[in-house]
Design an enzyme around this catalytic site. Sequence first.
Site, PDB file in Angstrom:
ATOM      1  N   ASP A   1      -1.103  -6.122  -0.303  1.00 47.57           N
ATOM      2  CA  ASP A   1      -1.511  -5.495   0.942  1.00 47.57           C
ATOM      3  C   ASP A   1      -3.015  -5.256   0.962  1.00 47.57           C
ATOM      4  O   ASP A   1      -3.595  -4.784  -0.034  1.00 47.57           O
ATOM      5  CB  ASP A   1      -0.818  -4.137   1.106  1.00 47.57           C
ATOM      6  CG  ASP A   1       0.466  -4.216   1.903  1.00 47.57           C
ATOM      7  OD1 ASP A   1       0.737  -5.263   2.507  1.00 47.57           O
ATOM      8  OD2 ASP A   1       1.199  -3.208   1.926  1.00 47.57           O
TER       9      ASP A   1
ATOM     10  N   LYS B   1      -1.476  -9.519   2.604  1.00 48.03           N
ATOM     11  CA  LYS B   1      -0.779  -9.089   3.809  1.00 48.03           C
ATOM     12  C   LYS B   1      -1.657  -8.106   4.562  1.00 48.03           C
ATOM     13  O   LYS B   1      -2.313  -7.254   3.941  1.00 48.03           O
ATOM     14  CB  LYS B   1       0.561  -8.432   3.491  1.00 48.03           C
ATOM     15  CG  LYS B   1       1.340  -7.989   4.756  1.00 48.03           C
ATOM     16  CD  LYS B   1       2.746  -7.540   4.436  1.00 48.03           C
ATOM     17  CE  LYS B   1       2.811  -6.154   3.869  1.00 48.03           C
ATOM     18  NZ  LYS B   1       2.384  -5.104   4.865  1.00 48.03           N
TER      19      LYS B   1
ATOM     20  N   GLU C   1      -1.879  -5.779   8.512  1.00 42.95           N
ATOM     21  CA  GLU C   1      -1.131  -5.280   9.658  1.00 42.95           C
ATOM     22  C   GLU C   1      -1.851  -5.612  10.964  1.00 42.95           C
ATOM     23  O   GLU C   1      -3.077  -5.653  11.020  1.00 42.95           O
ATOM     24  CB  GLU C   1      -0.960  -3.760   9.546  1.00 42.95           C
ATOM     25  CG  GLU C   1      -0.139  -3.329   8.345  1.00 42.95           C
ATOM     26  CD  GLU C   1       0.022  -1.824   8.245  1.00 42.95           C
ATOM     27  OE1 GLU C   1       0.609  -1.369   7.249  1.00 42.95           O
ATOM     28  OE2 GLU C   1      -0.428  -1.102   9.156  1.00 42.95           O
TER      29      GLU C   1
ATOM     30  N   GLU D   1       8.751  -4.514  11.110  1.00 38.69           N
ATOM     31  CA  GLU D   1       9.162  -3.193  10.625  1.00 38.69           C
ATOM     32  C   GLU D   1       9.624  -2.307  11.771  1.00 38.69           C
ATOM     33  O   GLU D   1       8.932  -2.159  12.781  1.00 38.69           O
ATOM     34  CB  GLU D   1       8.029  -2.503   9.865  1.00 38.69           C
ATOM     35  CG  GLU D   1       8.446  -1.144   9.318  1.00 38.69           C
ATOM     36  CD  GLU D   1       7.503  -0.545   8.294  1.00 38.69           C
ATOM     37  OE1 GLU D   1       7.755   0.592   7.848  1.00 38.69           O
ATOM     38  OE2 GLU D   1       6.517  -1.216   7.932  1.00 38.69           O
TER      39      GLU D   1
ATOM     40  N   ASP E   1       0.826  -1.203   0.000  1.00 43.26           N
ATOM     41  CA  ASP E   1       0.000   0.000   0.000  1.00 43.26           C
ATOM     42  C   ASP E   1       0.861   1.255   0.000  1.00 43.26           C
ATOM     43  O   ASP E   1       0.342   2.372  -0.117  1.00 43.26           O
ATOM     44  CB  ASP E   1      -0.996  -0.005   1.164  1.00 43.26           C
ATOM     45  CG  ASP E   1      -0.344  -0.089   2.534  1.00 43.26           C
ATOM     46  OD1 ASP E   1       0.898  -0.140   2.608  1.00 43.26           O
ATOM     47  OD2 ASP E   1      -1.097  -0.124   3.531  1.00 43.26           O
ATOM     48  N   SER E   2       2.176   1.081   0.058  1.00 39.51           N
ATOM     49  CA  SER E   2       3.104   2.196  -0.176  1.00 39.51           C
ATOM     50  C   SER E   2       2.907   2.797  -1.563  1.00 39.51           C
ATOM     51  O   SER E   2       3.377   3.908  -1.830  1.00 39.51           O
ATOM     52  CB  SER E   2       4.550   1.732  -0.009  1.00 39.51           C
ATOM     53  OG  SER E   2       4.791   0.549  -0.760  1.00 39.51           O
TER      54      SER E   2
END
Length: 276
Positions: free
Chosen positions: A88, A118, A120, A186, A49-50
Site C-alpha cells: 500500500d 496499491k 486508493e 471495499e 496500511d492497516s
Amino acid sequence: MSATSPIRPVLPPDIRARKGTVPLVVLTAYSTPVARLVDPHCDIVLVGDSVGMVIHGLPSTLGVTMEMMILHGRAVVRGAQKAMPVIDMPFGSYEESPQQAFRNASRLMAETGAPAVKLEGGVHMHDTIAFLTARGVPVMAHVGLTPQSVNTLGGYKVVGRDGEADKVMADARAVEAAGAFSVVLEKVPEGLAARITQALTIPTIGIGAGVHCDGQVLVVDDMLGLFTEFRPKFVKRYAELGTMAGEAIAAYAADVRSGAFPAPEHSFPDVVPVKK
C-alpha cells in the site's frame, strides 16, 4: 514442477489473467513469519496500511508513513516465495501529483523488492495510475470505501447506495482504463460489485463486496481473531487466536508466580552427566 525446481512467483500479468477463473485469494501480512504462513495458500500477500491500526495501535491508517511501509514490506518480501507482495502507498505519498506518486512508488519497489503497489481512488487518480503504469509500476487500484478518505466519507460506511452506484462504477472503469491490473472493491453493495465485476476486464478483489468478485481479501489479524478492537460485518473469524494467546500468557504468568516454571527440564545442571 519437480520438488527441486524453484517456486515461480506470481506476478501482475498472472493476476490479470485470472479474471473470471479460479477466485483470487488475498490476505494481508506485515511480518516474515506471517508471510511464510499465508504464502502457500494465497495468490497475493498485501502489505496493507492497516498495519498502522493492527500493529502500531493507530486510530486510523492516516498516520502510516513510507518508512513503516518499507520496513514491513521488506519483512513480507523475505517471507513470500510464491504469492505476490503488493504494498500500500500510504496517505500523502501519492495524492499531490503523478510525479510524487512515481517517486514514492519506485522507492517502495526498489527498497522492498515488491513487484507492485496499491493506491486508493478512482476517477481523480486516473492520470496518476496511467503515469505510474507507463513507467513500469504495476498498480492495484482501490475504490468504494477508501479508508484514507474516511474523514471525507464520514466514517467506514457502505459506498454505492443512495445514488452513488454510478460514481463507484465510473471509478472502477477509470482505474481499469488507466492501466491498473486489478481493483479492490471495499464495502460496496453485492449487486453493484457483481455489475462492476462483469463490466471490467481486470479482476475485482472484494472486501465486504459479496461473493461475485474475482477474489477476496481480508486482514489476516481479523480473520485469525488477533485484532479485536472492532469486528466488521464482512469479517469471518476462522480462529480465535487472541483468546488462545491470552489464555497461554495467563498460564505462563501463573506458573512463574507459583514456581512451576522453569521446571528441571527447562534448566541447565551445574554438572553435565557423563554418558555411559
